[in-house]
Design a protein around this motif. Structure first.
Motif, mmCIF file in Angstrom:
data_model
loop_
_atom_site.group_PDB
_atom_site.id
_atom_site.type_symbol
_atom_site.label_atom_id
_atom_site.label_comp_id
_atom_site.label_asym_id
_atom_site.label_seq_id
_atom_site.Cartn_x
_atom_site.Cartn_y
_atom_site.Cartn_z
ATOM 1 N N LYS A 71 0.830 -1.214 0.000
ATOM 2 C CA LYS A 71 0.000 0.000 0.000
ATOM 3 C C LYS A 71 0.864 1.263 0.000
ATOM 4 O O LYS A 71 0.570 2.218 -0.721
ATOM 5 N N CYS A 82 2.269 1.808 -3.433
ATOM 6 C CA CYS A 82 1.227 2.275 -4.338
ATOM 7 C C CYS A 82 0.924 3.762 -4.090
ATOM 8 O O CYS A 82 0.850 4.548 -5.029
ATOM 9 N N LYS A 123 0.285 -1.573 -8.585
ATOM 10 C CA LYS A 123 -1.036 -0.958 -8.534
ATOM 11 C C LYS A 123 -2.144 -2.019 -8.527
ATOM 12 O O LYS A 123 -3.114 -1.921 -7.773
ATOM 13 N N CYS A 156 -2.314 -3.576 -5.146
ATOM 14 C CA CYS A 156 -2.927 -2.657 -4.195
ATOM 15 C C CYS A 156 -4.448 -2.601 -4.390
ATOM 16 O O CYS A 156 -5.207 -2.693 -3.418
ATOM 17 N N ASN A 184 -7.106 -3.829 -1.614
ATOM 18 C CA ASN A 184 -8.101 -2.886 -1.079
ATOM 19 C C ASN A 184 -9.516 -3.418 -1.252
ATOM 20 O O ASN A 184 -10.351 -3.290 -0.345
#
Lengths: 143, 143
Positions: free
Chosen positions: A8, A11, B8, B11, B15
């Motif tokens: 995270k 990113c 990305k 991530c 999430n």
């Protein structure tokens, strides 16, 4: 060392740097990444963008509508499949693509010159496994 | 294989999985991560949260205000430094923390049992280098 937290942070930091770089051309970091992706293929379907950036259809639609409004892309319904749209860069965005490609190549080169090919391969495998792990997590289990 | 794109994707997928897991308790994925961080320390300053999650002060303030409104954290000005706030979990959030810690440990264990300690160390080094790279990028250069 918590891997999720580190992913995270990586990113967040990447997004912030990209946003800052893109801002100089009046773009967001995400628009810059999408221009790079389309530019490397010449023409893509909206669903290719969804798959590439791992984003929902609704998110992709909003992103591309904004880019169309800013004359960065054109969207055209595919002959024979009314649900799919072809997305192309405008000449204005083609010029941005060249610039963007240099920025991304510079980062990529920094990684491959700092680490061995074996290390780079491990990095990719672990990120892919991490993605798969979170994909499996998502589907069945409501705690 | 573009590292930035892969980071990305990792991530985004993480999430999404976290959001889905947290939703079962009426939390967002970010709230869940912050509860885990505070819970592992007992008491933190707001600036610790900013540093840990690599987020701006304004972003942290909004996040914590929302969590305070939902009775997940309390914030108290530090004696002798009016600009700093101590952040603690409420008893309600303490119970959530236990649940969250199990979720995160499960992911962490999946990574460390799939890969060797050397591979895990490489993964961490490469993510840290990538973070540094994007940090350096950010400061001086406007293209």
């Amino acid at each position: 060392m918590n891997y999720g937290k580190l992913v995270k942070q990586a990113c967040n930091q990447m997004n912030r740097a990209m946003d800052e770089y893109a801002r100089a051309s009046g773009l967001t970091g995400t628009q810059m990444s999408i221009i790079d992706f389309i530019g490397s293929k010449s023409v893509v379907l909206q669903r290719d963008i969804e798959a590439e950036f791992n984003i929902q259809r609704s998110t992709a639609s909003v992103l591309l509508q904004r880019m169309e409004a800013r004359a960065l892309v054109t969207r055209q319904t595919v002959a024979g499949d009314a649900r799919q749209k072809e997305v192309r860069l405008t000449p204005k965005a083609e010029r941005l693509h060249e610039m963007v490609a240099v920025y991304i190549a510079k980062q990529q080169n920094a990684m491959t010159s700092e680490f061995t090919p074996a290390e780079c391969a491990t990095f990719v495998r672990m990120l892919q496994y991490f993605i798969q792990l979170n994909h499996d997590e998502q589907a069945p289990s409501e705690p």
